[in-house]
Design a protein around this motif. Structure first.
Motif, PDB file in Angstrom:
ATOM      1  N   CYS A  11       0.737  -1.170   0.116  1.00  0.00           N
ATOM      2  CA  CYS A  11       0.052  -0.121  -0.114  1.00  0.00           C
ATOM      3  C   CYS A  11       0.940   1.184  -0.041  1.00  0.00           C
ATOM      4  O   CYS A  11       1.849   1.358   0.733  1.00  0.00           O
ATOM      5  CB  CYS A  11      -0.771  -0.041   1.237  1.00  0.00           C
ATOM      6  N   GLN A  12       0.476   2.242  -0.840  1.00  0.00           N
ATOM      7  CA  GLN A  12       1.267   3.399  -0.863  1.00  0.00           C
ATOM      8  C   GLN A  12       0.909   4.670  -0.077  1.00  0.00           C
ATOM      9  O   GLN A  12       1.595   5.651   0.004  1.00  0.00           O
ATOM     10  CB  GLN A  12       1.293   3.979  -2.309  1.00  0.00           C
ATOM     11  N   LEU A  13       0.051   4.347   0.873  1.00  0.00           N
ATOM     12  CA  LEU A  13      -0.456   5.350   1.474  1.00  0.00           C
ATOM     13  C   LEU A  13       0.225   4.998   3.189  1.00  0.00           C
ATOM     14  O   LEU A  13       0.731   4.124   3.487  1.00  0.00           O
ATOM     15  CB  LEU A  13      -1.843   5.453   2.148  1.00  0.00           C
ATOM     16  N   ALA A  14      -0.141   6.150   4.065  1.00  0.00           N
ATOM     17  CA  ALA A  14       0.600   5.978   5.256  1.00  0.00           C
ATOM     18  C   ALA A  14      -0.421   6.428   6.456  1.00  0.00           C
ATOM     19  O   ALA A  14      -0.138   7.311   7.151  1.00  0.00           O
ATOM     20  CB  ALA A  14       1.640   6.967   5.451  1.00  0.00           C
ATOM     21  N   CYS A  15      -1.652   5.722   6.476  1.00  0.00           N
ATOM     22  CA  CYS A  15      -2.761   5.937   7.217  1.00  0.00           C
ATOM     23  C   CYS A  15      -1.982   5.744   8.731  1.00  0.00           C
ATOM     24  O   CYS A  15      -1.598   4.400   8.991  1.00  0.00           O
ATOM     25  CB  CYS A  15      -3.765   5.282   7.030  1.00  0.00           C
ATOM     26  N   PRO A  16      -2.423   6.526   9.754  1.00  0.00           N
ATOM     27  CA  PRO A  16      -1.769   6.414  11.066  1.00  0.00           C
ATOM     28  C   PRO A  16      -1.996   5.221  11.812  1.00  0.00           C
ATOM     29  O   PRO A  16      -1.099   4.629  12.630  1.00  0.00           O
ATOM     30  CB  PRO A  16      -2.083   7.733  11.815  1.00  0.00           C
ATOM     31  N   SER A  17      -3.258   4.535  11.767  1.00  0.00           N
ATOM     32  CA  SER A  17      -3.578   3.231  12.539  1.00  0.00           C
ATOM     33  C   SER A  17      -3.656   2.317  11.883  1.00  0.00           C
ATOM     34  O   SER A  17      -3.923   1.227  12.164  1.00  0.00           O
ATOM     35  CB  SER A  17      -5.169   3.778  13.028  1.00  0.00           C
ATOM     36  N   CYS A  18      -3.051   2.213  10.513  1.00  0.00           N
ATOM     37  CA  CYS A  18      -3.266   0.950   9.594  1.00  0.00           C
ATOM     38  C   CYS A  18      -1.858   0.054   9.839  1.00  0.00           C
ATOM     39  O   CYS A  18      -0.599   0.741   9.809  1.00  0.00           O
ATOM     40  CB  CYS A  18      -3.122   1.152   8.243  1.00  0.00           C
ATOM     41  N   PRO A  19      -1.856  -1.398  10.165  1.00  0.00           N
ATOM     42  CA  PRO A  19      -0.759  -2.033  10.537  1.00  0.00           C
ATOM     43  C   PRO A  19      -0.006  -2.222   9.162  1.00  0.00           C
ATOM     44  O   PRO A  19       1.353  -2.763   9.276  1.00  0.00           O
ATOM     45  CB  PRO A  19      -1.371  -3.398  11.004  1.00  0.00           C
ATOM     46  N   ASN A  87      -7.868   2.090  -1.858  1.00  0.00           N
ATOM     47  CA  ASN A  87      -8.035   3.772  -1.684  1.00  0.00           C
ATOM     48  C   ASN A  87      -7.976   4.331  -3.028  1.00  0.00           C
ATOM     49  O   ASN A  87      -8.321   5.523  -3.259  1.00  0.00           O
ATOM     50  CB  ASN A  87      -6.550   3.949  -0.957  1.00  0.00           C
ATOM     51  N   PHE A  88      -7.836   3.606  -4.216  1.00  0.00           N
ATOM     52  CA  PHE A  88      -7.904   4.199  -5.549  1.00  0.00           C
ATOM     53  C   PHE A  88      -7.125   5.297  -5.900  1.00  0.00           C
ATOM     54  O   PHE A  88      -7.528   6.173  -6.629  1.00  0.00           O
ATOM     55  CB  PHE A  88      -9.465   4.434  -5.934  1.00  0.00           C
ATOM     56  N   ASN A  89      -6.082   5.468  -5.181  1.00  0.00           N
ATOM     57  CA  ASN A  89      -5.152   6.562  -5.573  1.00  0.00           C
ATOM     58  C   ASN A  89      -4.367   6.261  -6.908  1.00  0.00           C
ATOM     59  O   ASN A  89      -4.221   7.093  -7.875  1.00  0.00           O
ATOM     60  CB  ASN A  89      -4.058   6.914  -4.427  1.00  0.00           C
ATOM     61  N   HIS A  90      -3.849   5.055  -6.969  1.00  0.00           N
ATOM     62  CA  HIS A  90      -3.176   4.518  -8.431  1.00  0.00           C
ATOM     63  C   HIS A  90      -3.928   3.948  -9.157  1.00  0.00           C
ATOM     64  O   HIS A  90      -4.370   2.528  -8.457  1.00  0.00           O
ATOM     65  CB  HIS A  90      -1.554   3.983  -7.705  1.00  0.00           C
ATOM     66  N   TYR A 122      -6.081  11.500   7.610  1.00  0.00           N
ATOM     67  CA  TYR A 122      -5.742  10.106   7.689  1.00  0.00           C
ATOM     68  C   TYR A 122      -5.339   9.380   6.510  1.00  0.00           C
ATOM     69  O   TYR A 122      -4.303   8.805   6.776  1.00  0.00           O
ATOM     70  CB  TYR A 122      -7.377   9.384   8.157  1.00  0.00           C
ATOM     71  N   ARG A 123      -5.933   9.701   5.340  1.00  0.00           N
ATOM     72  CA  ARG A 123      -5.134   8.945   4.187  1.00  0.00           C
ATOM     73  C   ARG A 123      -4.109   9.593   3.758  1.00  0.00           C
ATOM     74  O   ARG A 123      -3.985  10.399   2.707  1.00  0.00           O
ATOM     75  CB  ARG A 123      -6.266   8.825   2.993  1.00  0.00           C
ATOM     76  N   GLN A 124      -2.996   9.672   4.767  1.00  0.00           N
ATOM     77  CA  GLN A 124      -1.600  10.395   4.448  1.00  0.00           C
ATOM     78  C   GLN A 124      -0.854   9.853   3.235  1.00  0.00           C
ATOM     79  O   GLN A 124      -1.018   8.647   3.052  1.00  0.00           O
ATOM     80  CB  GLN A 124      -0.843  10.332   5.695  1.00  0.00           C
ATOM     81  N   LYS A 125      -0.547  10.680   2.337  1.00  0.00           N
ATOM     82  CA  LYS A 125       0.238  10.320   1.262  1.00  0.00           C
ATOM     83  C   LYS A 125      -0.917  10.228   0.095  1.00  0.00           C
ATOM     84  O   LYS A 125      -0.302   9.828  -1.131  1.00  0.00           O
ATOM     85  CB  LYS A 125       1.239   9.327   1.349  1.00  0.00           C
ATOM     86  N   GLY A 126      -2.184  10.354   0.227  1.00  0.00           N
ATOM     87  CA  GLY A 126      -3.058  10.227  -0.700  1.00  0.00           C
ATOM     88  C   GLY A 126      -3.584  11.338  -1.405  1.00  0.00           C
ATOM     89  O   GLY A 126      -3.288  12.607  -0.962  1.00  0.00           O
ATOM     90  N   ASP A 127      -4.368  11.376  -2.175  1.00  0.00           N
ATOM     91  CA  ASP A 127      -4.655  12.432  -3.051  1.00  0.00           C
ATOM     92  C   ASP A 127      -6.169  12.527  -3.350  1.00  0.00           C
ATOM     93  O   ASP A 127      -6.796  11.779  -4.435  1.00  0.00           O
ATOM     94  CB  ASP A 127      -3.849  12.885  -4.306  1.00  0.00           C
ATOM     95  N   VAL A 131      -8.332  10.502  -6.520  1.00  0.00           N
ATOM     96  CA  VAL A 131      -9.489   9.473  -6.022  1.00  0.00           C
ATOM     97  C   VAL A 131     -10.854  10.051  -7.091  1.00  0.00           C
ATOM     98  O   VAL A 131     -11.305   9.012  -7.671  1.00  0.00           O
ATOM     99  CB  VAL A 131      -9.472   9.317  -4.688  1.00  0.00           C
ATOM    100  N   ILE A 132     -11.219  11.259  -6.870  1.00  0.00           N
ATOM    101  CA  ILE A 132     -12.414  11.697  -7.241  1.00  0.00           C
ATOM    102  C   ILE A 132     -12.510  11.455  -8.789  1.00  0.00           C
ATOM    103  O   ILE A 132     -13.455  10.930  -9.597  1.00  0.00           O
ATOM    104  CB  ILE A 132     -12.778  12.911  -6.910  1.00  0.00           C
ATOM    105  N   ALA A 133     -11.189  11.838  -9.488  1.00  0.00           N
ATOM    106  CA  ALA A 133     -11.238  11.868 -11.005  1.00  0.00           C
ATOM    107  C   ALA A 133     -11.195  10.249 -11.221  1.00  0.00           C
ATOM    108  O   ALA A 133     -11.780  10.093 -12.221  1.00  0.00           O
ATOM    109  CB  ALA A 133      -9.555  12.569 -11.270  1.00  0.00           C
TER     110      ALA A 133
END
Length: 425
Positions: A11-19, A87-90, A122-127, A131-133
């Protein structure tokens, strides 16, 4: 009939609570992608599989061979879901197009905010805008191809920093043709809800999982344990993880090497099922032994019962897509009845129907068992201002056969037939 497997452990994100973001999942699950060769062999060896959940701790769009995985499943009439969340960022254009081409049934997108600012907390490093696009591009391809699939859901984890955006996010989801699903956070320490009453009012849920337990007497995530019976989870490399919560151990065996049926009948998973139902002590070597869900059952004595485990059933998602042709209509009211004989009473007094707005909606979706049905469609020309009363248009009746596989099917309804062969097609 149903399994879950991670298409990717990355996963490319850095969500604070995610293992996954913290690296905890990689200690045991390791890093890697599901490979097409192993995937194809698994499905070929297990033709009873109808549906597969392809998301878990990783982001499935990071698997560069995702489109091939979807093709392999589609050709074997196995329906894919991505409802554990993406997360549909990429997502490459090929991947987005493959979601429609290979009829992915449903996908849940994790979007915890209605603005770029709140989303990024929360969805840190996300855009957010990206995602909406991507959702907009998916909508465009669905309209172009005339496909109701995938059914899309906007998942919104409620935090203190986004609780004021619940209604705005719900409205955005509606504009994008998505269902809206609020979710209670699993981490009370990260951005806790500030106004529990407001959250309860806008979501119908308590603000925390502790409040949910007090209100309902069971854990918010209790249903995860059912997966050991109805939808077992495999790691991307074939190891049996049992459920989507577990990332710290396995149940022994590898479905890619030993076969799915063999690992699902292993001693460790049979012991786990017995212990979760309170019929035997939990073996400390089994992953469930340290899980908070099992520990809560053990503390409260509220074991899983046979009655609460969903029974395996062969429901099919059936999409009904009206085609106006040269008929001047704005809406179509659609319902489905069993059998192929046209029911004149239903034509005279139709039951509640799904209303499809032509030009905006693609179609309506029904949950049906395999068998013979008739689609009834009522074309309508309606004036939004209610100033003009257009004459009624005859209904159309279309016989269909819903098969057991695949678990997502589509049927077209030619509304123009109403002028030529009303209710007899």
């Amino acid at each position: 009939m149903r399994i879950q497997i991670d298409a990717s452990a990355h996963c490319q994100l850095a969500c604070p609570s995610c293992p996954t973001a913290s690296g905890l999942t990689h200690k045991f699950m390791k890093a890697g992608h599901l490979q097409p060769e192993a995937w194809q062999a698994l499905l070929d060896a297990n033709p009873a599989i109808r549906e597969v959940e392809l998301s878990n701790y990783g982001e499935m769009f990071l698997n560069p061979k995702l489109a091939e995985l979807l093709r392999i499943a589609f050709e074997r009439e196995v329906v894919i879901h991505a409802d554990n969340g993406v997360n549909f960022n990429h997502a490459t254009p090929e991947m987005i197009e493959a979601l429609v081409r290979y009829r992915v049934a449903s996908m849940t997108v994790s979007i915890d905010g209605a603005s770029a600012e709140s989303y990024a907390k929360y969805r840190q490093k996300g855009d957010f805008e990206r995602v909406i696009a991507h959702i907009g591009e998916l909508n465009r391809i669905q309209q172009e191809r005339g496909s109701v699939f995938p059914l899309l859901t906007w998942q919104f984890i409620v935090f203190g920093h986004n609780e004021d955006e619940i209604e705005a996010a719900r409205a955005m989801a509606r504009e994008l043709g998505m269902a809206f699903k609020p979710k209670i956070s699993w981490d009370d320490d990260f951005s806790p809800v500030r106004n529990p009453g407001l959250v309860q009012l806008r979501t119908g849920m308590p603000a925390t999982r502790q409040e949910f337990r007090r209100a309902h007497g069971v854990d918010y995530a209790r249903g995860i344990c059912y997966q050991l019976w109805m939808a077992p989870v495999l790691n991307w490399d074939g190891r049996l993880m049992g459920c989507c919560r577990n990332f710290w151990g396995d149940f022994g065996g590898n479905a890619f090497e030993e076969g799915l049926e063999a690992v699902l009948q292993s001693e460790r998973i049979r012991k786990a099922r017995q212990a979760l139902m309170g019929r035997a002590p939990m073996d400390p070597e089994i992953p469930c032994a340290g899980c908070e869900l099992f520990l809560a059952m053990q503390r409260d004595g509220k074991w899983i019962t046979a009655e609460e485990i969903p029974r395996p059933e062969t429901w099919t998602l059936a999409g009904m897509i009206p085609r106006a042709g040269d008929l001047e209509v704005t809406h179509a009211d659609i319902f489905v009845a069993p059998g192929h004989e046209v029911n004149r009473l239903l034509l005279a007094r139709p039951p509640g129907a799904h209303r499809v707005v032509l030009g905006r909606d693609i179609g309506a979706v029904f949950r049906l068992r395999p068998g013979d049905y008739t689609i009834y469609a009522y074309p309508k020309k309606l004036d939004p201002a209610y100033r003009i009363q257009y004459p009624p248009i005859p209904a159309v009746a279309v016989p269909i056969v819903v098969k057991a596989k695949p678990a997502a099917q589509q049927f077209e309804i030619a509304l123009a037939d109403a002028q030529r062969r009303p209710a007899m097609r």
